[in-house]
Write a protein that holds these residues in place. Structure first.
Motif: not given
Length: 279
Positions: A255-279
Protein backbone atom coordinates in the motif's frame (compact mmCIF):
# COMPACT_ATOMS: atom_id res chain seq x y z
CA UNK A 1 24.97 28.03 -18.71
CA UNK A 2 21.38 29.09 -18.30
CA UNK A 3 20.62 30.58 -14.90
CA UNK A 4 16.84 30.60 -15.08
CA UNK A 5 15.22 33.24 -12.93
CA UNK A 6 13.97 31.45 -9.82
CA UNK A 7 13.40 34.31 -7.39
CA UNK A 8 9.62 33.96 -7.58
CA UNK A 9 9.48 30.23 -6.89
CA UNK A 10 7.40 29.25 -3.82
CA UNK A 11 10.37 27.47 -2.25
CA UNK A 12 12.63 28.43 0.65
CA UNK A 13 15.91 30.06 -0.33
CA UNK A 14 19.02 28.59 1.24
CA UNK A 15 22.62 28.72 0.03
CA UNK A 16 24.26 28.72 -3.39
CA UNK A 17 27.51 27.10 -4.48
CA UNK A 18 29.14 27.85 -7.82
CA UNK A 19 31.20 24.92 -9.04
CA UNK A 20 34.50 25.20 -10.88
CA UNK A 21 32.67 24.59 -14.19
CA UNK A 22 30.42 27.62 -13.56
CA UNK A 23 27.32 25.66 -12.57
CA UNK A 24 25.50 27.19 -9.59
CA UNK A 25 23.58 24.82 -7.33
CA UNK A 26 21.09 25.70 -4.61
CA UNK A 27 20.86 23.83 -1.32
CA UNK A 28 19.42 24.03 2.17
CA UNK A 29 21.93 23.57 5.01
CA UNK A 30 20.03 22.54 8.13
CA UNK A 31 21.44 21.40 11.47
CA UNK A 32 24.88 20.30 12.60
CA UNK A 33 26.64 16.99 13.06
CA UNK A 34 27.44 14.13 10.67
CA UNK A 35 26.41 15.09 7.12
CA UNK A 36 23.47 13.65 5.20
CA UNK A 37 23.18 14.81 1.58
CA UNK A 38 19.61 14.55 0.27
CA UNK A 39 19.20 13.78 -3.45
CA UNK A 40 15.69 14.16 -4.82
CA UNK A 41 14.08 12.32 -7.72
CA UNK A 42 13.40 13.39 -11.27
CA UNK A 43 10.15 14.52 -12.86
CA UNK A 44 8.69 17.91 -13.72
CA UNK A 45 9.01 20.46 -10.94
CA UNK A 46 11.07 18.42 -8.49
CA UNK A 47 13.20 20.05 -5.80
CA UNK A 48 14.92 18.98 -2.62
CA UNK A 49 12.42 20.83 -0.44
CA UNK A 50 9.30 19.42 -2.11
CA UNK A 51 10.68 15.87 -1.88
CA UNK A 52 11.94 15.92 1.69
CA UNK A 53 10.23 18.66 3.68
CA UNK A 54 8.64 16.08 6.00
CA UNK A 55 11.90 14.29 6.72
CA UNK A 56 15.01 16.40 7.19
CA UNK A 57 13.65 18.38 10.20
CA UNK A 58 13.52 15.07 12.11
CA UNK A 59 17.12 14.32 11.12
CA UNK A 60 18.12 17.79 12.34
CA UNK A 61 16.62 17.07 15.76
CA UNK A 62 18.49 13.76 15.84
CA UNK A 63 21.82 15.56 15.50
CA UNK A 64 22.56 15.50 11.77
CA UNK A 65 23.57 18.20 9.31
CA UNK A 66 21.26 18.05 6.32
CA UNK A 67 22.37 19.26 2.90
CA UNK A 68 19.15 19.26 0.85
CA UNK A 69 20.36 19.75 -2.70
CA UNK A 70 18.50 20.95 -5.79
CA UNK A 71 20.05 18.91 -8.59
CA UNK A 72 21.07 20.71 -11.80
CA UNK A 73 17.93 21.34 -13.84
CA UNK A 74 15.70 21.38 -10.76
CA UNK A 75 14.50 23.67 -7.99
CA UNK A 76 16.52 26.88 -7.68
CA UNK A 77 19.67 25.41 -9.24
CA UNK A 78 21.00 26.30 -12.69
CA UNK A 79 19.21 24.65 -15.60
CA UNK A 80 21.71 24.63 -18.48
CA UNK A 81 20.37 24.00 -21.96
CA UNK A 82 23.72 22.85 -23.40
CA UNK A 83 24.46 19.69 -21.38
CA UNK A 84 23.40 16.06 -21.39
CA UNK A 85 21.63 15.27 -18.14
CA UNK A 86 23.08 11.77 -17.88
CA UNK A 87 24.23 9.98 -14.75
CA UNK A 88 27.89 10.93 -15.29
CA UNK A 89 26.89 14.63 -15.35
CA UNK A 90 24.93 14.35 -12.09
CA UNK A 91 27.64 12.30 -10.34
CA UNK A 92 30.42 14.72 -11.36
CA UNK A 93 28.24 17.70 -10.38
CA UNK A 94 27.72 16.15 -6.96
CA UNK A 95 31.45 15.60 -6.52
CA UNK A 96 32.15 19.20 -7.55
CA UNK A 97 29.51 20.36 -5.09
CA UNK A 98 30.98 18.36 -2.19
CA UNK A 99 34.39 19.79 -3.02
CA UNK A 100 33.07 23.34 -3.10
CA UNK A 101 31.21 23.17 0.23
CA UNK A 102 34.01 21.24 1.93
CA UNK A 103 32.32 17.90 2.65
CA UNK A 104 34.84 15.06 2.69
CA UNK A 105 32.57 12.20 3.80
CA UNK A 106 28.82 11.91 4.09
CA UNK A 107 25.78 9.68 3.91
CA UNK A 108 23.99 9.95 0.59
CA UNK A 109 20.20 9.66 0.75
CA UNK A 110 18.46 9.42 -2.60
CA UNK A 111 15.01 8.84 -4.04
CA UNK A 112 14.54 7.51 -7.61
CA UNK A 113 17.01 9.47 -9.81
CA UNK A 114 18.65 10.62 -6.58
CA UNK A 115 19.09 6.99 -5.57
CA UNK A 116 20.79 6.25 -8.89
CA UNK A 117 23.11 9.22 -8.34
CA UNK A 118 23.91 7.94 -4.84
CA UNK A 119 24.80 4.50 -6.26
CA UNK A 120 26.85 6.12 -9.04
CA UNK A 121 28.70 8.29 -6.54
CA UNK A 122 29.45 5.31 -4.28
CA UNK A 123 31.01 3.57 -7.30
CA UNK A 124 32.89 6.65 -8.56
CA UNK A 125 34.35 7.93 -5.27
CA UNK A 126 33.73 5.34 -2.54
CA UNK A 127 36.09 7.02 -0.09
CA UNK A 128 33.63 9.91 0.32
CA UNK A 129 30.50 7.86 1.00
CA UNK A 130 29.83 6.61 4.52
CA UNK A 131 26.39 5.02 4.08
CA UNK A 132 23.59 4.92 1.51
CA UNK A 133 19.86 5.36 2.06
CA UNK A 134 17.90 4.51 -1.08
CA UNK A 135 14.20 4.93 -1.82
CA UNK A 136 13.13 3.12 -5.00
CA UNK A 137 16.44 3.99 -6.66
CA UNK A 138 16.94 4.12 -10.39
CA UNK A 139 19.93 2.59 -12.11
CA UNK A 140 19.09 -1.10 -11.70
CA UNK A 141 16.98 -1.59 -14.87
CA UNK A 142 17.38 -0.91 -18.56
CA UNK A 143 15.96 2.41 -19.78
CA UNK A 144 13.23 0.62 -21.77
CA UNK A 145 11.90 -1.00 -18.59
CA UNK A 146 11.39 2.35 -16.88
CA UNK A 147 9.64 3.83 -19.89
CA UNK A 148 7.08 1.03 -19.83
CA UNK A 149 6.03 1.89 -16.25
CA UNK A 150 2.58 3.48 -15.96
CA UNK A 151 3.80 6.48 -13.98
CA UNK A 152 6.58 7.36 -16.41
CA UNK A 153 4.31 6.85 -19.43
CA UNK A 154 1.83 9.31 -17.92
CA UNK A 155 4.55 11.77 -16.96
CA UNK A 156 5.95 11.80 -20.51
CA UNK A 157 2.45 12.24 -21.98
CA UNK A 158 1.53 15.17 -19.74
CA UNK A 159 4.93 16.87 -20.00
CA UNK A 160 4.75 16.64 -23.80
CA UNK A 161 1.49 18.59 -23.86
CA UNK A 162 3.14 21.84 -22.84
CA UNK A 163 3.48 23.83 -19.61
CA UNK A 164 2.19 21.97 -16.57
CA UNK A 165 -0.22 23.78 -14.29
CA UNK A 166 -1.41 22.54 -10.92
CA UNK A 167 -4.05 20.22 -12.39
CA UNK A 168 -1.62 18.67 -14.87
CA UNK A 169 0.83 18.20 -12.03
CA UNK A 170 -1.90 16.49 -10.03
CA UNK A 171 -2.39 13.95 -12.85
CA UNK A 172 1.25 12.94 -12.63
CA UNK A 173 1.79 13.23 -8.90
CA UNK A 174 -1.31 11.20 -8.02
CA UNK A 175 0.50 8.19 -9.47
CA UNK A 176 3.46 8.73 -7.12
CA UNK A 177 1.36 7.72 -4.13
CA UNK A 178 -0.75 4.68 -3.36
CA UNK A 179 -3.18 7.01 -1.57
CA UNK A 180 -3.31 10.21 -3.61
CA UNK A 181 -5.38 11.95 -0.92
CA UNK A 182 -2.03 12.60 0.78
CA UNK A 183 -1.10 14.99 -2.04
CA UNK A 184 -0.57 18.43 -0.61
CA UNK A 185 -1.82 21.46 -2.59
CA UNK A 186 1.29 23.43 -1.70
CA UNK A 187 3.43 20.63 -3.09
CA UNK A 188 1.55 20.76 -6.40
CA UNK A 189 1.98 24.54 -6.57
CA UNK A 190 5.70 24.27 -5.78
CA UNK A 191 6.28 21.71 -8.50
CA UNK A 192 4.13 23.47 -11.10
CA UNK A 193 6.09 26.69 -10.54
CA UNK A 194 9.43 24.93 -10.98
CA UNK A 195 8.28 22.92 -14.01
CA UNK A 196 7.86 25.98 -16.24
CA UNK A 197 11.54 26.91 -15.62
CA UNK A 198 12.90 23.54 -16.75
CA UNK A 199 14.47 23.11 -20.20
CA UNK A 200 13.33 20.44 -22.65
CA UNK A 201 16.80 18.86 -22.77
CA UNK A 202 16.56 17.98 -19.07
CA UNK A 203 14.32 15.00 -19.77
CA UNK A 204 15.22 14.29 -23.41
CA UNK A 205 18.90 13.72 -22.53
CA UNK A 206 18.40 12.02 -19.16
CA UNK A 207 20.14 8.65 -19.30
CA UNK A 208 20.92 6.36 -16.38
CA UNK A 209 22.78 3.10 -17.08
CA UNK A 210 21.95 -0.21 -15.43
CA UNK A 211 24.52 -0.56 -12.62
CA UNK A 212 23.33 -3.95 -11.32
CA UNK A 213 26.50 -5.82 -12.29
CA UNK A 214 28.69 -3.30 -10.43
CA UNK A 215 26.76 -3.29 -7.14
CA UNK A 216 29.16 -5.85 -5.65
CA UNK A 217 31.80 -3.10 -5.57
CA UNK A 218 29.81 -1.07 -3.03
CA UNK A 219 31.16 -1.92 0.42
CA UNK A 220 29.26 0.63 2.52
CA UNK A 221 26.06 -0.21 4.44
CA UNK A 222 22.85 0.32 2.45
CA UNK A 223 19.36 0.82 3.85
CA UNK A 224 16.69 0.70 1.17
CA UNK A 225 12.94 1.26 0.99
CA UNK A 226 10.52 0.28 -1.77
CA UNK A 227 6.75 0.41 -2.10
CA UNK A 228 5.23 -2.67 -3.71
CA UNK A 229 2.72 -0.44 -5.52
CA UNK A 230 5.42 1.69 -7.18
CA UNK A 231 4.29 2.73 -10.68
CA UNK A 232 7.59 4.39 -11.62
CA UNK A 233 10.37 1.95 -10.64
CA UNK A 234 9.80 -1.84 -10.57
CA UNK A 235 9.88 -3.01 -6.92
CA UNK A 236 11.84 -6.12 -8.01
CA UNK A 237 14.84 -3.78 -8.18
CA UNK A 238 15.18 -4.24 -4.43
CA UNK A 239 16.10 -7.90 -4.97
CA UNK A 240 18.77 -6.91 -7.49
CA UNK A 241 20.45 -4.73 -4.88
CA UNK A 242 20.07 -7.37 -2.16
CA UNK A 243 21.51 -10.06 -4.44
CA UNK A 244 24.54 -8.00 -5.47
CA UNK A 245 25.48 -5.40 -2.83
CA UNK A 246 27.16 -7.16 0.12
CA UNK A 247 25.88 -4.93 2.94
CA UNK A 248 22.30 -4.08 1.96
CA UNK A 249 18.93 -4.45 3.63
CA UNK A 250 15.54 -3.32 2.37
CA UNK A 251 12.19 -2.51 3.90
CA UNK A 252 9.37 -3.38 1.52
CA UNK A 253 6.01 -1.70 2.16
CA UNK A 254 2.66 -2.63 0.72
CA UNK A 255 0.00 0.00 0.00
CA UNK A 256 2.89 2.29 -0.88
CA UNK A 257 3.89 3.94 -4.15
CA UNK A 258 7.05 5.70 -5.29
CA UNK A 259 7.33 8.11 -2.37
CA UNK A 260 8.02 6.03 0.73
CA UNK A 261 9.31 9.07 2.64
CA UNK A 262 5.94 10.81 2.17
CA UNK A 263 3.49 7.92 2.48
CA UNK A 264 5.22 6.28 5.45
CA UNK A 265 6.93 9.33 6.86
CA UNK A 266 7.20 8.32 10.53
CA UNK A 267 8.48 4.82 9.75
CA UNK A 268 10.95 6.15 7.20
CA UNK A 269 12.33 8.80 9.55
CA UNK A 270 12.58 6.36 12.48
CA UNK A 271 14.34 3.60 10.52
CA UNK A 272 16.78 6.02 8.90
CA UNK A 273 17.80 7.57 12.22
CA UNK A 274 18.36 4.12 13.71
CA UNK A 275 20.48 3.16 10.69
CA UNK A 276 22.53 6.35 10.87
CA UNK A 277 23.07 5.93 14.63
CA UNK A 278 24.20 2.32 14.21
CA UNK A 279 27.96 2.08 14.40
Amino acid sequence: MNTSHTAELPLPTGCYATLDNGLTLHYLDIGSGPVVVWLHGSGPGASGFSNFKGNYPVFEKAGYRNIVLDLPGFGRSDKPTDVNYDLAFFVSSLQGFLDKVGIDRCTLLGNSLGGAIALGAALAYPERVEKLVLMAPGGVEERETYFQMEGIVRMVEVFGQGPMGVEEMRQVMSLQLFDSSQLDENLLKERAAVAVTQPANLFSTMLVPNMTERLGEIQVPILGFWGTNDLFNPPAGALKILDNAPHARFIMLNRCGHWVQVEHQALFNRECIAFLNDE
